[in-house]
Every structure is written in structure tokens, then in C-alpha cells.
Design an enzyme around this catalytic site. Structure first.
Site, short mmCIF file in Angstrom:
data_model
loop_
_atom_site.label_atom_id
_atom_site.label_comp_id
_atom_site.label_asym_id
_atom_site.label_seq_id
_atom_site.Cartn_x
_atom_site.Cartn_y
_atom_site.Cartn_z
N HIS A 66 -26.96 -21.21 2.09
CA HIS A 66 -26.11 -21.61 0.95
C HIS A 66 -25.82 -20.35 0.14
O HIS A 66 -26.71 -19.82 -0.52
CB HIS A 66 -26.85 -22.62 0.07
CG HIS A 66 -27.21 -23.89 0.78
ND1 HIS A 66 -26.38 -24.99 0.81
CD2 HIS A 66 -28.30 -24.24 1.51
CE1 HIS A 66 -26.95 -25.96 1.52
NE2 HIS A 66 -28.12 -25.52 1.96
N ASP A 335 -32.44 -22.53 5.56
CA ASP A 335 -31.98 -23.35 4.43
C ASP A 335 -32.07 -22.54 3.14
O ASP A 335 -32.53 -23.04 2.11
CB ASP A 335 -32.76 -24.67 4.33
CG ASP A 335 -32.11 -25.65 3.35
OD1 ASP A 335 -30.99 -25.38 2.88
OD2 ASP A 335 -32.74 -26.69 3.06
N HIS A 339 -31.33 -20.55 -6.48
CA HIS A 339 -31.08 -21.16 -7.79
C HIS A 339 -31.51 -20.17 -8.87
O HIS A 339 -32.41 -19.36 -8.65
CB HIS A 339 -31.90 -22.45 -7.96
CG HIS A 339 -31.43 -23.58 -7.09
ND1 HIS A 339 -30.23 -24.21 -7.26
CD2 HIS A 339 -32.02 -24.18 -6.02
CE1 HIS A 339 -30.09 -25.15 -6.35
NE2 HIS A 339 -31.16 -25.15 -5.57
#
Ligand SMILES: [Zn+2]
Length: 455
Positions: A66, A335, A339
Site C-alpha cells: 500500500h 502487506d 500509517h
């Protein structure tokens, strides 16, 4: 760009059944020669890298990252994510489409491709969504996404709940020869669970996310793969029952696959009770001879141990390990989910799911499967190279035959190092593995015949 001669390394190329000391010559962005021919063919202008004592393998591929662009560039960008990948030994990554906006139109795909070309030091490819805005209500324009160059479709972060819609998606995906990736989570069963439902969720008073919530969707995907013939790939498998279902289905020849992430084969839900509980219990097997004083500590409810699906029990962890070993889970992915600190520095319930992972993935995989002797190195490398390449239709990547793309990873399997928060090149610092003693490290990440990163 000069030719590059990689000398005296242990060449591990699972797709071609190679595991031997051999030179590799890279020229014009391709593998030009292997073995004795490599040195003879290399001109005087070639740059040489001494790879003695190191492993030379196809550039590692991570099909589950991501990079938060567009929309959340404070967490990560394609540029910073690619740097983190290179440092971890990954020459190719596949972005998930849960950006803002979601990657559900050819225009957004083009934006990613443009950024990747201008800013990324590794190959950054992208998936597109299954449904518009990942809302699970209406199919995305799968044909147009395919034409735009997505390498798979997924609503990752979300799971399509409608079995009928998922069936249609599978039929389209099959038509375009795209794999469907699925984040397997039954919302009715999981509700607002944030950690594995079990002893530790009860003990800590945290809402449980039961394994059956994953297993239910894996079972659905097996049935739909069987019905449609589409290739359905179950992302980040965490539960023993899910691994068993995939194993049984694959034995019957169903086009279903599963992936394992390092956190799920390393940690358990006991780590949310803090480091003392973990190291005295489920963590013991990780450093059997380790001096406790050197192991990192963390408090209970540390939100860097919160991800989706959650860390599960020791029995689930053992099943994931078994799945990787026997090839039920034949792909390892990070994965990588960055954040910001301020988002993670809240109560466990409220913190976002996800951890960074690109820089520790190779070491944790080597420690778990290679240094323990559980797997042959070539089988482990296969889970990070040719198998993921095939799933996303990368014909010239994931192997090092003559004529393949000159994407190569050189790593020292025995290098001992400690992962430090201040040394990460990701924009985010939400990893549970800071200060962990690790073994195995990429020394060179080569992309298209050029060194993208070296130690
Ligand atoms: Zn996911």
C-alpha cells in the site's frame, strides 16, 4: 548504463531449477549470460560486483503493498514506498487500490503509472478494484482497467460481500486472464472485531475478530473459483482453517491460491499482551538461544501489532508456517501498510489496521524457513519470485534465464543486523519489528540492469 557482472554468487533461480555458484551478466536491461559465458562475454567496460558468500536471485516481487498515493501521501508515496522496497531487496511491487480515490478507473491507473515511471526506483505496478470505489455494490470497469495495465483486481482493505457480484467479477477476470485477489473477511461474522477472537481478546477485553470470518470467505472463493475457472488469490492468510481449505481445494485442482505475511508466521495475538508475555510464551521459539536482554520490549495494547486480518493463535501461526512449507501458501507478501504516528498513537480500538513490512520481509522469511532448516532456500525464494510473477502475468520477471529482465536481488543470508526505527526509508514508522535482531539482508537491488539500491 554499463553492463553489470555479478561474480561468484550462489545463483538461486527456482523457475529454472538452478542453485549453484555462477556468474550472471546483465546487459541492455536483460540477463545476457549465465555461468562461464558471463565472464567471457563481459566487456572491459562492465562493472563487476563480487557476490562471494551471497545469494543472487531473481529480483524479489511483493504483490501486496500500500503506497497510499493518491490521497494519503503523508503516510507513504510511490517514491518513498519504492525506496523502502529497494532497501528490502524488492525490485517489483504491486500496489493495492485502496487509495483516495480508489484505483477504479483507467485515469487513476495512468496516474500511478506516471508517478511510478518518474519517481520510483523499482518497478511499481498496480491492481485495480473489483467494485467501484471498493463499495462492493457495482463492478468496476474491469475490461478498461485491464486495458490500462492493472495486473490483478482486488478490493483489498474491503471484501466483496455479495457472492453474486463476486461471481460476476470472477467471470470477467477470467475473460481478461486477470487474477482476483481477495481480502477475506465476512463482515457479519467479524463486525467490529480488532484482534483475534480467543484467549487473549477475552483476557485483554478487546473485541474479537474470529477466524471463521476469514474461513467463510475462503470457502466462498474456492467454490467460485471452481465454478468459474477464475484464478482467485486469498490475501494475507492468518487462520488454520483457511489454510486447510486451500490445501484441500488445491489438491482437487481448484485455481485458488493463498499468501502468507511475515507478521502472521512470526507473531501471535499474545504479543498484544506485551513483550514479556510474548517472549515467555509464543515468542520463545523465535530466538531459542537468544539472550533475553537483547530482545526488544513493547507495552501491552501496542497498536503496531494491530493489522487486518489480526495476529492469531500459536496454532494458527503453525498452520501458516506449514502452509508455506508445503506450498499451500505459495506466495509471501508484506502487506506493507504505512500509517502516520498520530493515527497509531491512540487506543487499540481506534488505531488503523496495518504495519510496514518491506524492509524486514526478507530477513523474517529467511529466519523462519531457511535458518531453521524448514525449507530449501530455492523453495523459499520461489515464494518471493516466480510464483508471484506468474500470478500477475509478468512473463519476463521472477526468473533469471537468458533474456529475462535484469531485475536481480543480491543478499547475504547470514548478515546479522538490527532493524532501527530511525533507519527506515519508509515515510511511516509503524512496524512491530524495531530493535529486533534479524538475520539476512539484501545488499544490492538491481532493476533493469541498474543498481537501485546497495548497502
Ligand atoms: Zn487486506
Amino acid at each position: 548504463m554499463n553492463d553489470l557482472l555479478l561474480q561468484n554468487g550462489r545463483l538461486v533461480d527456482p523457475a529454472n531449477g538452478v542453485d549453484e555458484t555462477a556468474d550472471v551478466l546483465l546487459s541492455g536491461g536483460k540477463v545476457a549470460a549465465i555461468g562461464a559465458e558471463a565472464a567471457t562475454k563481459a566487456g572491459d567496460a562492465a562493472d563487476a560486483i563480487d557476490c562471494s558468500g551471497k545469494v543472487v536471485c531473481p529480483g524479489l516481487i511483493d504483490i501486496h503493498v500500500h503506497f497510499r498515493e493518491p490521497g494519503q501521501t503523508a503516510k507513504e508515496t510511490i517514491e518513498s514506498g519504492a525506496r523502502s522496497a529497494a532497501r528490502g531487496g524488492f525490485s517489483t511491487v504491486v500496489c493495492q487500490p485502496n487509495t483516495r480515490p480508489a484505483i477504479d478507473t483507467p485515469g487513476t491507473v495512468a496516474l500511478i503509472q506516471d508517478k511510478a515511471e518518474k519517481k520510483a526506483i523499482v518497478n511499481v505496478l498496480t491492481t485495480g478494484t473489483i467494485t467501484k470505489d471498493r463499495a462492493g455494490e457495482e463492478l468496476a470497469p474491469i475490461g478498461s482497467l485491464d486495458k490500462a495495465g492493472v495486473v490483478a483486481i482486488t478490493d483489498d482493505g474491503s471484501c466483496v460481500q455479495s457472492n453474486e457480484l463476486m461471481r460476476r467479477a470472477a467471470e470477467y477476470a477470467k475473460m481478461f486472464n486477470l487474477a482476483i485477489f481477495d481480502h477475506c473477511q465476512d463482515y457479519d461474522l467479524v463486525t467490529d472485531g480488532v484482534m483475534n477472537e480467543g484467549y487473549w481478546s477475552a483476557n485483554l477485553g478487546v473485541k474479537g475478530w474470529p477466524s471463521v470470518g476469514e474461513e467463510m470467505i475462503v470457502a466462498r472463493n474456492i467454490l467460485l473459483a471452481e465454478l468459474t475457472g477464475a484464478r482467485i488469490h486469498c490475501q494475507h492468510m492468518s487462520a488454520a482453517g483457511a489454510v486447510r481449505l486451500i490445501r484441500e481445494a488445491r489438491a482437487r485442482g481448484v485455481s485458488i491460491s493463498g499468501e502468507a505475511c511475515p507478521h502472521h508466521f512470526t507473531l501471535t495475538d499474545a504479543s498484544i499482551a506485551g513483550s514479556d508475555v510474548f517472549w515467555n510464551g509464543d515468542g520463545k521459539e523465535l530466538y531459542p538461544e537468544g539472550d533475553k536482554a537483547d530482545l526488544p520490549s513493547w507495552p501491552e495494547y501496542d497498536t503496531n501489532f494491530k493489522m487486518n486480518p489480526p495476529l492469531r493463535s500459536a496454532a494458527d501461526r503453525a498452520a501458516v508456517i506449514e502452509g508455506v512449507i508445503d506450498g499451500t501458501l505459495d506466495i509471501i507478501s508484506s502487506d506493507h501498510a504505512p500509517h502516520c504516528d498520530y493515527e497509531k498513537e491512540v487506543e487499540f480500538d481506534y488505531a488503523p489496521f496495518g504495519i510496514t513490512g518491506l524492509e524486514t520481509q526478507l530477513a523474517l522469511s529467511l529466519m523462519r524457513f531457511h535458518h531453521t532448516g524448514l525449507m530449501k532456500l530455492t523453495d523459499l525464494i520461489s515464494r518471493l519470485t516466480d510464483v508471484p510473477a506468474k500470478l500477475v502475468n509478468l512473463d519476463n520477471k521472477g526468473s533469471l534465464g537468458v533474456g529475462a529482465d535484469a531485475d536481480v536481488t543480491v543478499f547475504d543470508p547470514d548478515a546479522e543486523w538490527t532493524f532501527r526505527r530511525e533507519e527506515t526509508v519508509s515515510k511511516s514508522t509503524n512496524s512491530p519489528f524495531y530493535d529486533w535482531p534479524l538475520k539476512g539482508k539484501a545488499t544490492h537491488t538491481i532493476v533493469g540492469g541498474a543498481i537501485a539500491w546497495q548497502e
